[in-house]
Design an enzyme around this catalytic site. Structure first.
Site, PDB file in Angstrom:
ATOM      1  N   ASP A  14       0.957  -1.121  -0.068  1.00  0.00           N
ATOM      2  CA  ASP A  14       0.511   0.136  -0.126  1.00  0.00           C
ATOM      3  C   ASP A  14       1.221   0.911  -0.025  1.00  0.00           C
ATOM      4  O   ASP A  14       2.541   1.037   0.222  1.00  0.00           O
ATOM      5  CB  ASP A  14      -0.226  -0.432   1.493  1.00  0.00           C
ATOM      6  CG  ASP A  14      -2.046   1.071   1.595  1.00  0.00           C
ATOM      7  OD1 ASP A  14      -1.950   1.574   0.117  1.00  0.00           O
ATOM      8  OD2 ASP A  14      -2.064   2.117   2.521  1.00  0.00           O
ATOM      9  N   CYS A  77      -4.207  -1.468  -2.126  1.00  0.00           N
ATOM     10  CA  CYS A  77      -4.477   0.123  -2.148  1.00  0.00           C
ATOM     11  C   CYS A  77      -5.521  -0.178  -3.146  1.00  0.00           C
ATOM     12  O   CYS A  77      -5.056  -0.733  -4.403  1.00  0.00           O
ATOM     13  CB  CYS A  77      -3.146   0.305  -2.414  1.00  0.00           C
ATOM     14  SG  CYS A  77      -3.156   1.948  -3.075  1.00  0.00           S
ATOM     15  N   HIS A 190      -7.253   3.013   4.228  1.00  0.00           N
ATOM     16  CA  HIS A 190      -6.576   4.055   4.921  1.00  0.00           C
ATOM     17  C   HIS A 190      -8.231   4.168   5.613  1.00  0.00           C
ATOM     18  O   HIS A 190      -8.659   4.173   6.897  1.00  0.00           O
ATOM     19  CB  HIS A 190      -6.277   5.143   4.551  1.00  0.00           C
ATOM     20  CG  HIS A 190      -5.248   4.911   4.050  1.00  0.00           C
ATOM     21  ND1 HIS A 190      -4.554   4.564   3.001  1.00  0.00           N
ATOM     22  CD2 HIS A 190      -4.175   6.223   5.302  1.00  0.00           C
ATOM     23  CE1 HIS A 190      -3.220   5.241   2.995  1.00  0.00           C
ATOM     24  NE2 HIS A 190      -2.687   5.740   4.340  1.00  0.00           N
TER      25      HIS A 190
HETATM   26  N1  DGL Z   1      -4.705   3.140   0.992  1.00  0.00           N
HETATM   27  C1  DGL Z   1      -4.761   3.396  -0.240  1.00  0.00           C
HETATM   28  C2  DGL Z   1      -6.364   3.299  -1.376  1.00  0.00           C
HETATM   29  O1  DGL Z   1      -7.064   2.542  -0.664  1.00  0.00           O
HETATM   30  C3  DGL Z   1      -3.952   4.702  -1.077  1.00  0.00           C
HETATM   31  C4  DGL Z   1      -4.079   6.327  -0.674  1.00  0.00           C
HETATM   32  C5  DGL Z   1      -3.598   7.645  -0.987  1.00  0.00           C
HETATM   33  O2  DGL Z   1      -2.099   6.935  -0.705  1.00  0.00           O
HETATM   34  O3  DGL Z   1      -4.190   8.229  -1.615  1.00  0.00           O
HETATM   35  O4  DGL Z   1      -6.038   3.833  -1.749  1.00  0.00           O
END
Ligand code: DGL
Length: 273
Positions: A14, A77, A190
């Protein structure tokens, strides 16, 4: 030969702490697996970058994990899952699991009103990937998306229960809640860090969909189907690699995973991959 592959680690990546939500579920469901977690903490956030940059980062992250001889890569991610999966599958001969499909499938199953909300990074929302997948499951489903870019920096700062976070969450969610949704996809890994507060704001009528559990299930069944589960009869090892060691990472990781990760974190130069 197979035995050797079985004991290889699973790679999870991620942009930062978000993938820990997926890691936690994988650890719960597959405690014997060895895991290598990569967090691109030097370049987070991904979600406000261009598609071209996100794809370049995704290729480098996967190249690093491949160099660690992983048997599978979990793209923990949504931003990468919605913008780079074809590219990754074309470039690496390792099975990939993304977080989009488990989220979309689960939301499609739980909605009764056929009205699904999605919150995600700008790059995830702009890709339209959720809407496309959900409509494949059921063309009747209506999808309402909202980009919520401030949530990733708040999570990376560990500001999970602050008053400022609550105000921002209420503001972001109010528009979606007006659409009469009954399922809300946390379209960024997140966001489950804020799940408690999001549930409180959304109310009990709205099913909050956090894909970590479903993603871990997908990982498990793919490893089972290909006879690649680690059969070693001992707890697996988890190692963390980061492109920078920010002040907060260890604190957030330890609090969230409820384990001491001292001595398990290594910094790598991701630009060299
Ligand atoms: N955690 C990631 C997602 O699921 C990335 C978030 C980011 O870095 O903007 O999109």
């Amino acid at each position: 030969m197979k035995r050797k592959t079985q004991s290889k680690p699973i790679g999870i990546f991620d942009s930062g702490v978000g993938g820990l939500t997926v890691l936690k579920e994988v650890l719960k469901q597959l405690p014997n697996e060895n895991i290598i977690y990569f967090g691109d903490t030097a370049r987070v956030p991904y979600g406000s970058k261009s598609v071209e940059t996100i794809r370049r980062f995704a290729l480098q992250d996967s190249a690093f994990l491949k160099s660690m001889d992983v048997k599978m890569i979990v793209v923990a991610c949504n931003t990468v899952s919605s913008n780079a999966m074809n590219l990754l599958r074309e470039n690496f001969d390792v099975p990939f699991v993304d977080v989009l499909l488990p989220n979309a499938m689960y939301a499609s199953q739980v909605t009764r009103k056929n009205r699904i909300g999605v919150i995600g990074t700008p790059a995830t929302v702009e890709s339209g990937a959720y809407s496309r997948i959900i409509k494949k499951f059921n063309p009747q489903h209506k999808v309402f998306s909202e980009a919520t870019p401030l949530l990733v920096p708040l999570a990376e700062e560990g500001l999970i229960e602050s008053e400022a976070t609550e105000i921002i969450l209420k503001n972001y969610l109010s528009r979606l809640l007006l659409k009469d949704i009954d399922a809300l996809i946390l379209g960024c890994t997140h966001y489950p860090l804020f799940e408690k507060k999001i549930k409180e704001i959304a109310g009990s009528e709205v099913h909050v969909v956090n894909s970590a559990r479903q993603t871990a299930r997908t990982v498990k069944s793919m490893l089972e189907d290909s006879n690649m589960l680690n059969c070693a009869n001992k707890k697996g090892d988890v190692r963390f690699f980061l492109s920078d060691i920010p002040r907060n990472f260890k604190k957030i990781a330890q609090r969230f995973l409820k384990q001491n990760i001292a001595g398990k974190v290594t910094r790598i130069d991701i630009e060299s991959y």
